[in-house]
Write an enzyme that holds these catalytic residues in place. Structure first.
Site, mmCIF file in Angstrom:
data_model
loop_
_atom_site.group_PDB
_atom_site.id
_atom_site.type_symbol
_atom_site.label_atom_id
_atom_site.label_comp_id
_atom_site.label_asym_id
_atom_site.label_seq_id
_atom_site.Cartn_x
_atom_site.Cartn_y
_atom_site.Cartn_z
ATOM 1 N N ASP A 1 -16.758 80.883 31.441
ATOM 2 C CA ASP A 1 -16.389 80.542 32.809
ATOM 3 C C ASP A 1 -15.187 81.342 33.312
ATOM 4 O OD1 ASP A 1 -18.361 78.626 33.031
ATOM 5 O OD2 ASP A 1 -17.126 77.131 32.035
ATOM 6 N N ARG B 1 -18.814 82.367 25.110
ATOM 7 C CA ARG B 1 -17.633 82.749 24.338
ATOM 8 C C ARG B 1 -17.858 82.610 22.833
ATOM 9 N NH1 ARG B 1 -13.858 84.097 27.258
ATOM 10 N NH2 ARG B 1 -12.237 83.849 25.692
ATOM 11 N N LYS C 1 -21.646 70.020 23.390
ATOM 12 C CA LYS C 1 -21.956 71.450 23.520
ATOM 13 C C LYS C 1 -20.983 72.286 22.706
ATOM 14 C CE LYS C 1 -20.092 73.897 27.309
ATOM 15 N NZ LYS C 1 -19.400 75.099 26.873
#
Ligand code: EPU
Length: 441
Positions: free
Chosen positions: A120, A96, A26
Site C-alpha cells: 500500500d 511486501r 492475512k
C-alpha cells in the site's frame, strides 16, 4: 494484484447487525507460508484466508518450488522438497512478502533475488532494516535495476538492534536466524500477535527461540534443520475491527465470532472509553452502541497509533469514520507511518469535519515531530455523511471508505476493489449477511 474494473455500489444508511466469523489473519498467513520454505517436509496451515494476498504468496512459493493444495475449511498443505528457483523478481510490486523469502532462500540455496516491493502507498516504506540485518548475518547484497540480489554460503547469528520495532524486519531476521550458525539476538523487536504466531510455528518446526516481550528482545539459537508442522493461523484482528466499526458506524451491534479479545485489547479500551459496550459471551465478542434509539451518544477520544501492544496503525482508518459520529473533537496521531491519513480527504468530501496537520499533540511526541508529515488528524462531530464516488488506494483506507459509504445517506460508488480483495475474503458477501446494501458490479 489482479487489476479489476469491479466496483462496489453501496446504498448507505442501513443498520448492520448480527454475527460474523472472523477469518485467519492475512498478515500471519502469508508469513507462515514463507516459513514453510525452511523445511523439505510437508507443512499444513489451518485457517488460511482465501484473500488475494494468500494467492500472491502462493504464487511466490510455487515459483520457488513448493507444491501447494488447499483443502476444505481453509487448510493449506505446502511442501518444498527443494529450492527450484532462487529468483522471484517477476513478482514485482504486488505485495511486501518477497523480501521475507530472502532468509529461507539464502539458508537453503545460498542465493536469492527479490524484486523491489509493492504494497500500500502509505509512506516511504523502506526495507533498510531487513537489508542491514541480513548483511550483518553475512549476506552480500547487491542492488540491481529492479531487484536485490544476495548470496551467502551460510548465515551467522549476530546482535541486531532495530531503530524502530518493525514487524517485517523482525520476521525477516526470524526466518533467517532459525537456520543460521550460532545465536541471533534482536533488540527492539516487534512483538505483534502475527510475529508471535510465526515464532510459535517456527518453534513447532524445531527452532530454538525465546521472546521476552516486555523487553522487546528475541533470541534465536540456530539449528541445522527444521521439520514439517501443522500450524493454525490466528484470527485477523484487522478484520475484527473493521466489522466491529461497520456495526457501530451504522448504529448496530456485531458479534465477532472466533476473534481473539487479547489481540484487540487496545481497540477495546478505546471504544469503551467512548461509551461502547464490549462483552465476551458464548457466541463471541459482542460490540454494541450505548443505545439503539435516538442520536448516538458517544464521546470523542484521542488515540496515538503505536507498535503492539499499542493501538494498531491499521485500526485508525475504520475508527476515523466512527469518530465523525462522536461528540466533540477526537484526535488521531499516526506515529507508525508518516503518510497514512490521505484517505481523510474523501471523508471530508462526504461531509466530515476534519483537519490534518504535521503538529504532534503536546503530550504525545513521536519520531515524526518537527518534520512536515501530515500525520495528525482532528475530527469533530457529530456529523452525518453523504454518499460519494470514491477511489480506493489501499486496503485499510479502502475499508474506511466502505464503512463511510455504509453509514452515509444515499448512494456511493467505490472503485479500486482489488485492494480490498487483497486483504478481505468475500467482504461484500459477508457485509450483506449483516444487512448491508452493497453490490459488486
Ligand atoms: N521501516 C523502516 N525500515 C524498514 C522497515 C520498516 O524504516 O526496513 C519503518 C516503516 O517505514 C514504518 C515502520 O518502520 O514506518 C513500521 O513498519 P513495519 O516494518 O512494522 O511494517 P511492515 O512489516 O511493512 C506490517 C503489515 C502492515 C502493518 C504494519 C504495522 C504485513 C504484510 N504488513 O507491515 O499491514 O500496518 O506491519 O503493524 O504484515 C496491511 O495489512 O494493510 C498493512 C499495511
Amino acid at each position: 494484484m489482479h487489476e479489476t474494473a469491479e466496483r462496489f455500489v453501496v446504498h448507505g444508511g442501513r443498520m448492520l447487525s448480527g454475527g460474523v466469523q472472523i477469518r485467519g489473519s492475512k498478515n500471519a498467513a502469508s508469513k507462515a507460508m514463507v516459513a514453510t520454505l525452511l523445511t523439505d517436509e510437508p507443512c499444513i496451515l489451518e485457517n488460511v484466508p482465501f484473500s488475494e494476498e494468500a494467492a500472491i504468496t502462493r504464487e511466490l512459493c510455487e515459483r520457488i518450488g513448493s507444491s501447494i493444495t488447499y483443502g476444505d475449511d481453509h487448510t493449506c498443505s505446502i511442501v518444498t522438497p527443494r529450492i527450484r528457483e532462487h529468483s522471484v523478481i517477476e513478482l514485482s510490486r504486488r505485495n511486501r512478502i518477497p523480501i521475507l523469502a530472502f532468509g529461507p532462500l539464502l539458508v537453503r540455496a545460498g542465493e536469492a533475488e527479490v524484486p523491489f516491493l509493492g504494497g500500500d502507498p502509505i509512506g516511504h516504506r523502506p526495507i533498510d532494516f531487513h537489508l542491514e540485518a541480513l548483511a550483518r548475518m553475512g549476506a552480500v547484497i547487491e542492488r540491481r535495476e529492479r531487484s536485490y540480489y544476495a548470496t551467502a554460503p551460510y548465515l551467522t547469528g549476530t546482535d541486531i538492534a532495530f531503530p524502530f520495532p518493525s514487524v517485517g524486519a523482525t520476521e525477516s531476521v526470524l526466518l533467517a536466524g532459525v537456520l543460521a550458525r550460532g545465536r541471533t539476538r534482536i533488540e527492539n523487536a516487534a512483538i505483534e500477535p502475527e510475529v508471535q504466531n510465526l515464532i510459535a510455528m517456527l518453534i513447532a518446526m524445531g527452532a530454538l527461540i525465546t521472546c521476552e516481550s516486555d523487553e522487546r528482545r528475541i533470541e534465536i539459537e540456530g539449528v541445522r534443520q527444521l521439520r514439517g508442522v501443522r500450524h493454525r493461523i490466528i484470527p485477523d484482528r484487522n478484520e475484527a475491527v473493521s466489522f466491529a466499526v461497520a456495526g457501530l458506524a451504522t448504529g448496530g451491534a456485531i458479534t465477532l465470532r472466533g476473534a481473539e479479545p487479547a489481540h484487540l485489547a487496545s481497540f477495546i479500551a478505546v471504544v469503551r472509553a467512548m461509551g461502547i459496550i464490549v462483552e465476551e459471551n458464548d457466541h463471541g465478542l459482542y460490540i454494541a452502541p450505548p443505545s439503539f434509539v435516538g442520536p448516538m451518544d458517544v464521546s470523542s477520544v484521542s488515540i496515538a497509533t503505536a507498535p503492539h501492544p499499542g493501538f494498531m496503525t491499521d485500526w485508525q482508518q475504520p475508527l476515523a469514520v466512527f469518530l465523525t459520529r462522536a461528540k466533540g473533537t477526537s484526535i488521531i496521531h499516526e506515529t507508525v507511518y508518516e503518510d497514512r491519513l490521505g484517505y481523510l480527504k474523501d471523508l471530508a468530501r462526504m461531509g466530515a469535519d476534519i483537519s490534518v496537520s504535521d503538529e504532534c499533540p503536546s503530550d504525545s511526541p513521536c519520531r515524526f515531530s518537527g518534520r512536515t508529515f501530515n500525520h495528525v488528524a482532528r475530527i469533530t462531530g457529530p456529523v452525518s455523511l453523504n454518499g460519494a464516488d470514491i477511489e480506493i488506494t489501499d486496503i485499510r483506507a479502502g475499508m474506511a471508505h466502505i464503512i463511510a459509504a455504509l453509514s452515509a445517506t444515499g448512494k456511493s460508488v467505490i472503485s479500486g476493489v482489488a485492494h480490498i480483495d487483497r486483504g478481505y475474503e468475500t467482504l461484500d458477501e459477508r457485509l450483506r449477511t449483516l444487512g448491508a446494501d452493497i453490490t459488486r458490479v
